[in-house]
Structure formats: C-alpha cells, structure tokens
Design a protein around this motif. Structure first.
Motif, short mmCIF file in Angstrom:
data_model
loop_
_atom_site.label_atom_id
_atom_site.label_comp_id
_atom_site.label_asym_id
_atom_site.label_seq_id
_atom_site.Cartn_x
_atom_site.Cartn_y
_atom_site.Cartn_z
N UNK A 5 0.83 -1.20 0.00
CA UNK A 5 0.00 0.00 0.00
C UNK A 5 0.87 1.25 0.00
N UNK A 6 1.96 1.22 0.80
CA UNK A 6 2.86 2.37 0.85
C UNK A 6 3.51 2.61 -0.51
N UNK A 7 3.96 1.53 -1.16
CA UNK A 7 4.59 1.66 -2.46
C UNK A 7 3.62 2.18 -3.51
N UNK A 8 2.40 1.66 -3.49
CA UNK A 8 1.40 2.10 -4.47
C UNK A 8 0.97 3.54 -4.20
N UNK A 9 0.88 3.93 -2.93
CA UNK A 9 0.53 5.30 -2.60
C UNK A 9 1.59 6.27 -3.08
#
Length: 326
Positions: A5-9
């Motif tokens: 989620x952090x990477x996609x955000x």
C-alpha cells in the motif's frame, strides 16, 4: 500488505504530480494569455491585471508551477480576493470563489450517480454474463449476446431522452430526475436518481455481460477447474469457488477504471437529465473559459482514477488466491 500500500501510494503521488505538471503546461504554457482564460470572457481590465499578478505570470514558468503546486498542500493568498486554504486547487475568477468549494458542492451528486449505477450494472452484468457462459450456445446465451450488443451500441443521450419521454412525461411511472441529499431523505434521493441509474447502467451492463461471459468461458476450460470437477465437486462450488474468482479479476480492473472516470464526471448523463454534477461543472468551465475550474476538474478526475486503481490492486489479493501482494 502495508509495504504494498505504501509503495502504491507513493507511486500514485508521483503519477498525480506528473499529471499536474502536464495539466499546468497545457493550460499555462500553451495559451497566449492564461490570465485572460482564467479571468473569463467578460473581465474588467483591473481584474485582468489582478489575475495576472495572482497567477504569478511575471515569474519564470517553473516558479509558477512550484507556487501553484505548493498551494495545493499549504494554501495560497489571492491578494484582494482572499485566502484559499489547503488543499487549494485554484481560485475561480468567474465565480469569485475557491474552486474546491464549488467542486465539493457538486461531488455528492456525481458520487451518488456513480455508485448507484455501478451497483446495478455490476450485479446484473456479471450475473447475466455468468448465466450466458454456463448456457453457452443455447438460446439464453444468444439472447444475452444480442442484448449486450444492442446495449453497447446505443448512446446515453438517445436512451435517456426516450426514457424521460415515456417513463416521466408520458406515463409518469418515474419521477423527474432530481438530486436530493441522502442525509435529508434517502427515499427521495433514490427516487430522484433512479432513472439516470437505470439508463447509465443499461449501457455499462452490456459491456460487463460480454466481458464476464468471455472470461467465464475461458476460466471454465482451465486445468484447475477441470481438476475440481474431476474430484467430484458440485457445479455450483466449481463456479463460485474457482471460475468466478478468476473471472472477477479483469472485471474488477475495468470497474475501477469506470468508477474513476464516472467520478470525474458523467458528462453526457448529467447533461441529458439536467443534473448539476462535476461533469456539468467542467462543461461550464469550458464554455466560460474558467481556467482554474477546468484544471481542478481534470485533477479531480485523474485523482479518482488513480485512487480506484490502488483499491483494485488491493482487492486482487482477496478475489484471486493466485495473486499475492508483496
């Protein structure tokens, strides 16, 4: 999951910055006089000069972009007009108000129109496609295929006009489309948007039926589905536990794109039924040359598509057991 989620955000933020840069370049670098576009067609000379100053047109182009981009996160003061608090997407010299407030006033209608129609076309489209795939080559499959082809061929403004005439004006079966906030009266909210939901869902249901049918037919021929059948599992279990989960992956992908696009403004639907949503707001921004409003609607539409794509990526892990987020 948290790392994904952090990477996609982070990727989404980078994407939005790139979109913002392209949008800024198109609307500020290409026009001969961005201040004239921002101020509108009927703009007094003093307001035109004030617009030039507030837009920072006396600064280098890169400095203008940095100032505009930072204003989204920290707000910005428009001398003689007031303060635009963060997130500041700009100030409309036509409406003489921050554009974010105007968009937020229109957004509930667009969200209501999108979510209601999406529930209808997703349920009916997927269900019809599954039934057609299970009855492949039979009469029901042919009827569904022909119906979906016809539904995909017609246009919203054509179906919407006929629906208004026969269902509203002629026979009074449904109410005149009108938006009532859900918090005020849920029944009036649903009744006022029922006809636009049906018409919008009619077009999208056809596409989801065709896509679900073709994907389901492909999934039913996969090795793991045949193995499940060979082990003696019931036809219902095979379809629901294996074939359907594999079918939903591309369907959810398209759903995320469609939801993002509709949140950005269902322009034709809103115009056909006289609904004042984000789509109508963008049209009015074009006709009145309201540059800040037009830029803001572009960013909102891009942001909606990016956010829904992140949600779709997360849903993959729950829909398809073959997908793992790492």
């Amino acid at each position: 999951m948290l790392r994904f989620i952090t990477r996609r955000t982070f990727g989404a933020v980078v994407t939005l910055v790139i979109i913002a840069a392209v949008t800024f370049f198109l609307f500020f670098a290409v026009p001969a006089d961005p201040a004239r576009l921002a101020c509108g067609k009927v703009c007094p000379p003093e307001l035109l000069e004030q617009a030039r100053h507030n837009l920072g047109l006396d600064q280098p182009l890169f400095a203008q972009f940095v100032s505009w981009l930072s204003g989204i996160f920290v707000g910005r003061d428009y001398e003689g007009l007031g303060h635009c608090s963060a997130p500041c997407l700009g100030y409309s010299f036509v409406n003489k108000a921050p554009v974010l407030g105007t968009i937020l006033d229109r957004l509930p209608l667009t969200i209501s129109l999108t979510i209601g129609a999406a529930v209808i076309f997703f349920i009916f489209g997927v269900a019809t496609g599954i039934i057609a795939a299970l009855r492949q080559g039979k009469a029901l499959d042919k009827i569904a295929s022909v119906s979906s082809l016809i539904g995909a061929s017609v246009q919203i403004y054509f179906v919407g006009t006929l629906a208004l005439y026969f269902l509203v004006y002629q026979n009074h079966i449904l109410r005149q489309p009108k938006y009532v906030p859900f918090t005020e009266n849920p029944l009036s909210w649903a009744a006022g948007l029922l006809l636009p939901w049906i018409v919008l869902a009619l077009i999208f249901t056809a596409n989801y039926t065709r896509m679900t049918r073709s994907t389901m037919v492909e999934q039913l021929g996969e090795d793991y589905v045949r193995t499940a059948r060979a082990k003696g599992m019931s036809a219902r279990s095979v379809v629901m536990r294996f074939a359907l989960r594999g079918t939903l992956t591309p369907i959810v992908t398209i759903l995320g794109i469609d939801l993002g696009a509709l949140i950005g403004g269902a322009i034709i639907t809103e115009t056909t039924f006289g609904l004042q949503g984000v789509g109508q707001l963008s049209i009015r921004a074009v006709t009145s040359s309201d540059l800040p409003m037009l830029m803001a609607t572009v960013l909102v539409a891009a942001g909606a598509i990016v956010v829904f794509n992140i949600i779709v990526d997360i849903m993959y892990a729950f829909i398809d057991p073959r997908v793992r987020l790492s």
